[in-house]
Design an enzyme around this catalytic site. Structure first.
Site, PDB file in Angstrom:
ATOM      1  CB  ILE A 148       6.394   5.085   3.794  1.00 22.91           C
ATOM      2  CG1 ILE A 148       5.849   4.666   5.169  1.00 22.91           C
ATOM      3  CG2 ILE A 148       7.384   6.231   3.904  1.00 22.91           C
ATOM      4  CD1 ILE A 148       4.982   5.703   5.859  1.00 22.91           C
ATOM      5  CD  GLU A 149       2.384   6.138  -2.080  1.00 22.39           C
ATOM      6  OE1 GLU A 149       2.431   6.807  -3.136  1.00 22.39           O
ATOM      7  OE2 GLU A 149       1.363   5.539  -1.695  1.00 22.39           O
TER       8      GLU A 149
END
Length: 295
Positions: A148-149
């Protein structure tokens, strides 16, 4: 002169075994059509975990979409053949996880209910559930990877709890995460605090304050020690680019990794191995082959 007990070398050997841990190599696969098939990837015998990337659109009312670059087109139902590769890998003892998120995509979770809905989708389409629209066919993944970025920082812990709740006797839903090395990770902090993650491959690249730089391993080692002593996870992997071109910064020459860094980080009881980005770059550099005897 005092006599040295004959059993002392054995004690030293046992101490080394106690304080050093053999690990595996996890590899990201799916973002280049020039990296070989999934079956070929696992047939190399180099990898303990293969992370298929990415489901890069989901949550908040979005229709989930998977992007496997040039490997296949899921829109035309052309990716169900991937199941053959998943089963082949698993038959070799390789864990196969589906990565959600990535550096490019459209994803977020709007609420705890949204997290439950996404978990239901993942269970029915990639894990042990049932759906007529399984994009990669009927093979059952071993678990889900959180890369998750982007987007919102909320409800990733909810998603982890919902997914883990699908575990059954003899069939645990494995969870992994790929946080950035600055601690704590802004997106995955709360999720990692749940203690539900089996593997955490920390990205020690593209983050100058906590990565390797020429002749300086101190920042990386300090960050590694903080990660391994601060999170409740099964195993922690050092995440690295498999070639200089695989990341903007943070590449570690394999000789430096094996001689200077691995002997230090393997002292942690949470050491799990090395994660490499990605199979495409590993094919070209031979990085995994060089380090596998030392991991």
């Amino acid at each position: 002169m005092a006599r040295i007990p004959l059993f002392l070398p054995l004690l030293i050997l046992l101490s080394l075994i106690t304080h050093s841990h053999a690990g595996g190599i996890a590899i990201y696969w799916g973002q280049s059509s020039y990296e070989g098939s999934l079956t070929e990837t696992c047939a190399t015998g180099k990898y303990s975990h293969v992370i298929i990337s990415f489901l890069d659109q989901f949550g908040n009312g979005r229709t989930p979409e998977i992007n496997l670059a040039g490997h296949c087109n899921p829109a035309s139902n052309g990716c169900t053949v991937i199941s053959n590769g998943i089963r082949s890998c698993q038959a070799r003892g390789v864990k196969v996880l589906l990565s959600i998120g990535g550096g490019i995509g459209s994803y977020s979770l709007a609420s705890s209910l949204d997290a439950q809905n996404v978990a239901d989708y993942l269970w029915n389409n990639f894990l042990g559930g049932q759906s007529p629209s399984r994009p990669l066919g009927g093979a059952v993944f071993d678990g889900i990877d959180f890369d998750i970025e982007l987007g919102s920082t909320y409800h990733w812990a909810d998603l982890a709890r919902c997914l883990k709740a699908y575990s059954q006797p003899g069939r645990t839903v494995l969870l992994s995460a790929a946080p950035q090395c600055p601690f704590p990770d802004m997106f995955l902090r709360n999720a990692l605090n749940t203690g539900l993650f089996n593997y955490v491959w920390v990205q020690f690249y593209n983050n100058v304050p906590c990565q390797y730089s020429v002749s300086n391993i101190n920042d990386l080692i300090s960050s590694w020690n903080r990660w391994t002593t601060s999170i409740n996870a099964g195993s922690v992997f050092i995440g690295l680019p498999a070639a200089p071109r695989a990341a903007g910064s943070g590449y570690i020459p394999p000789s430096v990794l094996t001689s200077q860094i691995l002997p230090l980080i393997k002292q942690s009881p949470k050491y799990g191995g090395v994660m490499l980005w990605s199979k495409y770059f590993d094919d070209r550099s031979g990085y995994g082959s060089f380090i596998m005897g030392s991991v």
